[in-house]
Scaffold this motif. Structure first.
Motif, PDB file in Angstrom:
ATOM      1  N   PRO A 218     -12.254 -10.516   3.686  1.00  0.00           N
ATOM      2  CA  PRO A 218     -12.479  -9.003   3.042  1.00  0.00           C
ATOM      3  C   PRO A 218     -11.202  -7.987   3.164  1.00  0.00           C
ATOM      4  O   PRO A 218     -11.455  -7.759   2.166  1.00  0.00           O
ATOM      5  N   TYR A 219     -10.469  -7.706   3.818  1.00  0.00           N
ATOM      6  CA  TYR A 219      -9.516  -7.035   4.042  1.00  0.00           C
ATOM      7  C   TYR A 219      -8.371  -7.649   2.454  1.00  0.00           C
ATOM      8  O   TYR A 219      -7.899  -6.976   1.847  1.00  0.00           O
ATOM      9  N   PHE A 220      -8.197  -8.758   2.755  1.00  0.00           N
ATOM     10  CA  PHE A 220      -7.376  -9.413   1.075  1.00  0.00           C
ATOM     11  C   PHE A 220      -7.701  -9.380   0.207  1.00  0.00           C
ATOM     12  O   PHE A 220      -7.710  -9.150  -1.142  1.00  0.00           O
ATOM     13  N   ARG A 221      -9.188  -9.197   0.481  1.00  0.00           N
ATOM     14  CA  ARG A 221      -9.870  -9.030  -1.194  1.00  0.00           C
ATOM     15  C   ARG A 221      -9.722  -7.659  -1.690  1.00  0.00           C
ATOM     16  O   ARG A 221      -9.135  -7.244  -2.834  1.00  0.00           O
ATOM     17  N   GLN A 222      -9.847  -6.967  -0.494  1.00  0.00           N
ATOM     18  CA  GLN A 222      -9.619  -5.467  -1.199  1.00  0.00           C
ATOM     19  C   GLN A 222      -8.072  -5.305  -1.728  1.00  0.00           C
ATOM     20  O   GLN A 222      -7.743  -4.508  -2.653  1.00  0.00           O
ATOM     21  N   MET A 223      -7.096  -5.902  -1.167  1.00  0.00           N
ATOM     22  CA  MET A 223      -5.634  -5.524  -1.941  1.00  0.00           C
ATOM     23  C   MET A 223      -5.626  -6.404  -2.868  1.00  0.00           C
ATOM     24  O   MET A 223      -5.149  -5.963  -3.667  1.00  0.00           O
TER      25      MET A 223
ATOM     26  N   LEU B 190       0.707  -1.169   0.351  1.00  0.00           N
ATOM     27  CA  LEU B 190       0.180   0.085  -0.240  1.00  0.00           C
ATOM     28  C   LEU B 190       0.761   1.000  -0.404  1.00  0.00           C
ATOM     29  O   LEU B 190       1.081   2.286  -0.904  1.00  0.00           O
ATOM     30  N   VAL B 191       2.068   0.820   1.165  1.00  0.00           N
ATOM     31  CA  VAL B 191       3.021   2.633   0.834  1.00  0.00           C
ATOM     32  C   VAL B 191       3.484   2.345  -0.199  1.00  0.00           C
ATOM     33  O   VAL B 191       3.705   4.146  -0.721  1.00  0.00           O
ATOM     34  N   ASN B 192       4.497   1.852  -0.651  1.00  0.00           N
ATOM     35  CA  ASN B 192       4.743   1.565  -1.997  1.00  0.00           C
ATOM     36  C   ASN B 192       4.766   1.133  -3.359  1.00  0.00           C
ATOM     37  O   ASN B 192       5.293   1.483  -4.060  1.00  0.00           O
ATOM     38  N   ARG B 193       2.904   1.065  -3.819  1.00  0.00           N
ATOM     39  CA  ARG B 193       2.539   0.607  -4.300  1.00  0.00           C
ATOM     40  C   ARG B 193       2.725   2.116  -5.970  1.00  0.00           C
ATOM     41  O   ARG B 193       3.688   0.834  -6.837  1.00  0.00           O
ATOM     42  N   PRO B 194       3.069   2.728  -5.699  1.00  0.00           N
ATOM     43  CA  PRO B 194       3.159   4.131  -7.199  1.00  0.00           C
ATOM     44  C   PRO B 194       4.497   3.775  -7.930  1.00  0.00           C
ATOM     45  O   PRO B 194       4.847   2.842  -8.329  1.00  0.00           O
ATOM     46  N   TYR B 195       5.763   2.971  -6.588  1.00  0.00           N
ATOM     47  CA  TYR B 195       7.054   2.770  -6.945  1.00  0.00           C
ATOM     48  C   TYR B 195       7.204   1.382  -7.496  1.00  0.00           C
ATOM     49  O   TYR B 195       8.024   1.495  -8.498  1.00  0.00           O
TER      50      TYR B 195
END
Lengths: 169, 389
Positions: free
Chosen positions: A160-165, A49-54
């Protein structure tokens, strides 16, 4: 009662489910491995989440260079191929070690689990069903960890959470 | 006078002989494994008992690997050092592995502790050396090997080459721990580690020289020029097709272009790389990639998958060999703390990268490599560090 006593009590509880010592050991180790897989995947998702753009940028550049090198091969352009390959080498290095960092984020809980197991199970041999082999706690945890990963992988996209990820990736 | 001199001389000789022949005070040994397993426990049992340097004080608080009196690695220090290692991984790359080794040997004080047993308990000195190099291997190799699995999924694995390299790496990874496990003193290990740091520093230095920079710029310009000239895209995936099998030559095509290699030399390459990485306690990825791109001349995208297989095989084998043959003990919690630090450091790295130019980063690590390399080389081979350490 401090947090460590609570955690220790909880983990010990995982090893007392059926009352049959050996079966309890294997069930407990599998559940412990499953917990480490869950926590590890959670922290990996935070890193992502933090480094996704990179990561997206690096992977896009790597894919682009791959396409270019394929084109160079098609055109039998050796110097272009070498130049692109060299460029890709640097990008690949960053991706490779970025992945190393990412893998550290999903492996770390497994080592704490092994640290917890070490004083309890060190020196004990666990007979493996049907094979007649005796394995130590490290080996049994490793097998349990692989099994836990295999079990968790198909379930993960439905949680739930991992689905979004998963959707984000 | 002459007789008196002769008598005195003889008396001196006899006294000298007696002193030399006299058994020294027998040093009490620990006599028990103190609950420690394998070769570590056996080596502890044979070590001299006492509270001095190079001795084991069984009543002292337990430290590294549960050894009484051993340095207690401060988890905060281990974590912070691992953040630094992770940051280097994500900015400079392979140099992070060297810094991990520096952490274990110098920052956590494990090197000096292992060294203190050089004369008093050589067996313990060697077992501790194995433990330290295995700690490096876990940290660097494991992360690299697991991340490599992702590249295997890309299905760009030149498997005949992967198998030849892998066979070589298996051989190297099994043979080196058998040959050197429990035999290498900490000083020797430290000296060779210093040599490896010099080599890596040399590569980094070359990249910062005008020639290295020019070469890089030229490659970048050529890549960009080529990029402009290519208009078409959407090539359908073809992957690898093996064309010819033989003991001296294997050929395969990748997107229509033929590549060939001699499996014998690939095997030897695998042996050497696995041997070096196993001996130094580092992951082999940083050696496989340049070997396959520069020496074998393979495309980067084949190299990714192929080196992954070889790294994975040699890593798993090497660690298993140390555990089996060398009986090296593992501090799991320390590795766990370090992995947390590494992933946090590698998260921070990409964010700070834009503020520090690449060339200045490399220059910084050249200086560090020369300093660390010189320090370890002199300490390992000459007994004292030529630079403050």
């Amino acid at each position: 009662m401090n947090w460590w006593t609570v955690l220790d009590g909880f983990l010990v509880g995982l090893y007392r489910i059926t009352g049959w010592t050996l079966i309890d050991y294997f069930i407990g180790t599998f559940l412990l491995a499953l917990i480490t897989v869950l926590i590890g995947d959670f922290t990996t998702s935070l890193v992502y989440l933090v480094n996704r753009p990179y990561f997206v940028r690096l992977n896009a550049r790597l894919a682009e260079l791959h396409e270019l090198s394929m084109a160079a091969l098609r055109l039998k352009n050796k110097s272009g191929y070498r130049a692109v390959n060299r460029e890709a080498n640097d990008t690949f290095g960053l991706v490779f070690f970025g992945m190393a960092g990412l893998s550290a984020s999903y492996l770390w809980p497994a080592f704490f689990a092994l640290a917890w197991m070490q004083p309890r199970f060190q020196g004990i041999g666990f007979p493996l069903f049907l094979t007649g082999w005796i394995a130590n706690y490290t080996f049994t945890f490793l097998v349990a960890y692989i099994l836990a990963r295999l079990v968790f992988a198909p379930v993960k996209p439905y949680l739930p959470y991992f689905r979004q990820m998963t959707a984000l990736k | 006078m002459a007789v008196l001199t002769l008598v005195l001389l003889l008396a001196g000789l006899v006294l000298g002989a007696l002193t030399a022949g006299a058994a020294p005070d027998k040093q009490a040994i620990v006599g028990s494994a103190l609950g420690l397993e394998g070769k570590l426990g056996a080596a502890i049992a044979k070590a001299p008992a006492g509270a001095g340097a190079g001795q084991i004080d069984s009543s002292a608080p337990r430290g590294f690997l549960g050894i009484p009196g051993a340095p207690q690695v401060n988890p905060i220090l281990a974590f912070l050092w691992a953040v630094w290692v992770g940051w280097i991984f994500s900015t400079v790359g392979a140099f992070g592995g060297i810094m991990a080794g520096v952490g274990h040997m110098t920052i956590f004080g494990l090197g000096d502790y292992a060294k203190s047993f050089k004369k008093t308990a050589p067996e313990l000195n060697k077992v501790l050396t194995d433990c330290i190099r295995m700690a490096n291997q876990w940290l660097v190799g494991l992360s690299s090997a697991i991340s490599s699995l992702n590249y295997l999924r890309s299905k760009r694995l030149a498997w005949p080459l992967g198998l030849a390299l892998g066979a070589g790496s298996l051989f190297g990874a099994v043979v080196i721990p058998i040959m050197t496990g429990g035999k290498i003193s900490f000083s020797q290990y430290q000296g060779w580690f210093g040599v490896a740091v010099f080599v890596v520093g040399g590569f980094l230095l070359y990249e910062t020289t005008p020639k290295g920079q020019a070469g890089k710029k030229a490659a970048k310009a050529a890549a960009q020029a080529f990029e402009k000239s290519v208009k078409e895209g959407g090539e359908s995936a073809q992957g690898i097709a093996v064309k010819k099998w033989g003991l001296t030559r294997i050929e395969f095509s990748f997107f229509g272009v033929e590549f060939g290699f001699n499996p014998f030399w690939a095997f030897i390459g695998g042996v050497l790389i696995a041997a070096i990485s196993s001996f130094l306690g580092v992951g082999g990825g940083f050696l496989y990639v340049p070997y396959l791109t520069s020496i074998v001349g393979l495309p980067m995208f084949v190299v990714a998958g192929t080196s992954a297989l070889a790294v994975l095989l040699s890593m798993v084998t090497s660690i298993a060999s140390y555990l089996n043959f060398a009986g090296a003990a593992v501090d799991w919690a320390l590795i766990g703390v370090e992995l947390v630090g590494i992933f946090i450091g590698s998260m921070v790295g990409p964010r700070t990268q834009k503020y520090i130019p690449d060339i200045w980063l490399k220059r910084l690590f050249v200086v560090l490599a020369l300093y660390v390399g010189l320090g370890y080389f002199s300490k390992g081979f000459f007994g004292q560090s030529w630079v403050p350490m």
